[in-house]
Design an enzyme around this catalytic site. Structure first.
Site, PDB file in Angstrom:
ATOM      1  N   PHE A 109      -6.922  -4.657   3.856  1.00 50.45           N
ATOM      2  CA  PHE A 109      -6.612  -4.509   5.292  1.00 50.45           C
ATOM      3  C   PHE A 109      -7.180  -3.209   5.855  1.00 50.45           C
ATOM      4  O   PHE A 109      -6.818  -2.772   6.941  1.00 50.45           O
ATOM      5  CB  PHE A 109      -5.094  -4.543   5.508  1.00 50.45           C
ATOM      6  CG  PHE A 109      -4.486  -5.879   5.189  1.00 50.45           C
ATOM      7  CD1 PHE A 109      -4.430  -6.871   6.161  1.00 50.45           C
ATOM      8  CD2 PHE A 109      -4.011  -6.162   3.914  1.00 50.45           C
ATOM      9  CE1 PHE A 109      -3.885  -8.110   5.869  1.00 50.45           C
ATOM     10  CE2 PHE A 109      -3.473  -7.402   3.608  1.00 50.45           C
ATOM     11  CZ  PHE A 109      -3.412  -8.378   4.588  1.00 50.45           C
ATOM     12  N   SER A 110      -8.086  -2.603   5.118  1.00 48.71           N
ATOM     13  CA  SER A 110      -8.532  -1.241   5.396  1.00 48.71           C
ATOM     14  C   SER A 110      -9.240  -1.069   6.742  1.00 48.71           C
ATOM     15  O   SER A 110     -10.214  -1.754   7.053  1.00 48.71           O
ATOM     16  CB  SER A 110      -9.475  -0.822   4.267  1.00 48.71           C
ATOM     17  OG  SER A 110     -10.216   0.309   4.628  1.00 48.71           O
TER      18      SER A 110
END
Ligand SMILES: *Cc1c(COP(=O)(O)O)cnc(C)c1O
Length: 310
Positions: free
Chosen positions: A67-68
């Site tokens: 989810f960076s």
């Protein structure tokens, strides 16, 4: 290259809580600089990208979770500035891809998955050599853009014209906190809110980054406030969700749940507790991260659904 980006506006917040405490509240909207390469992640990438160009390397390789914000921004910046990009993603591939990775793929990023143990080796010379063997001459950017070129970019976050006593920001690796602290005048102060549990270790890490950058040690005062992690990195509760929703409704500023939501929550809580003296001018940095809300909200819905089914 900076002309692609809008200068971030500073927005004054009309808050009853702040008014009552005699505190002036404004927000620096890094989230509005660019639709996809936004927030502090652009500042951390900027000098890394310039360095890659100077070294005549045409591929950026970096690391991040599924989810960076950093993976998202690197993919978009790569496309914008004509780099091939490779994202080394922690953990196994999950299909369908979440919105973050789907976007990265659409920007042309090659996604490569590393099991957690190998991912843990990401800072070692050995793994980096392996990656160069495997992918050719690549410019490696550490996870989150957390190197001294990343710090250097963060010195440029706060506009010269900003008028404030204390700057507040969310903190993951401490890179942004270090860069911002280095850019302050001696009478100003930074407060960083770690979004992970046990964030006290960031005291040493930020110290290291600061002293690496400015060995004389003559920088503005700063401190960590570690009480607003909400159970750990990317953990949320109803209280935080409600706060973010209300804040968006009331002030028309969307917050992300992983970083800015926790910091804003913390600042409003500290104001209510009388932490800041009357007359204090606070500048809150909106570091972006809104892209993550889509995936996060989908996950939360799934959890609620499972919960109500059991
Ligand atoms: C990465 C990130 C941070 C934390 O920055 P660090 O330099 O790692 O401390 C804060 N806010 C947002 C929205 C981020 O994406």
């Amino acid at each position: 290259m900076s002309s692609i980006f809008l200068p971030p506006p500073i927005q004054l917040i009309n808050s009853e809580i702040a008014l009552k405490a005699g505190v002036q509240l404004s927000v620096l909207r890094l989230d509005l600089m660019h639709p996809s390469v936004n927030g502090n992640k652009w500042f951390k990438l900027k000098y890394n990208i310039l360095e890659a160009k100077a070294q005549k390397l045409s591929t950026l390789l970096t690391f991040g979770g599924a989810f960076s914000n950093h993976i998202y921004a690197t993919a978009a910046a790569g496309k914008l500035f004509d780099f091939r990009t490779i994202g080394m993603i922690r953990g196994e591939e999950t299909l369908p891809l979440n919105p973050t990775l789907q976007f990265a793929l659409e920007q042309g990023m090659q996604l490569v998955y590393l099991d957690r143990q190998t991912y843990g080796q990401r800072h070692t010379q050995e793994l980096q050599e392996d990656l160069k063997q495997r992918f050719g001459e690549v410019y490696i950017i550490p996870e989150g853009g957390g190197n001294s070129l990343g710090v250097r970019g963060c010195l440029e976050i706060i506009p010269q014209t900003a008028n404030f006593d204390t700057v507040c920001l969310a903190c993951g690796t401490g890179t942004t906190a270090a860069g911002i602290t280095l850019s302050l005048h001696p009478h100003q102060k930074a407060i960083a809110f770690p979004v992970l549990k046990g964030g006290e270790f960031l005291n040493a890490e930020i110290d290291r980054l600061l002293n690496h950058y400015l060995p004389s040690g003559s920088f503005a005062p700063w401190q960590l406030v570690c009480d607003y992690h909400f159970g750990g990195y990317a953990k949320v509760n109803q209280d935080l969700l409600r706060f973010c929703q209300n804040f968006a409704l009331e002030h028309h500023i969307p917050l992300d749940y992983v970083y800015t939501g926790k910091m804003f929550y913390g600042v409003m809580d500290l104001i209510q507790r009388g932490f800041f003296p009357p007359g204090e001018k606070l500048l809150l940095i909106h570091t972006g991260g809104l892209q993550g809300n889509v995936g996060m909200e989908a996950q939360l819905l799934k959890k609620t659904f499972k919960f109500s089914n059991s």
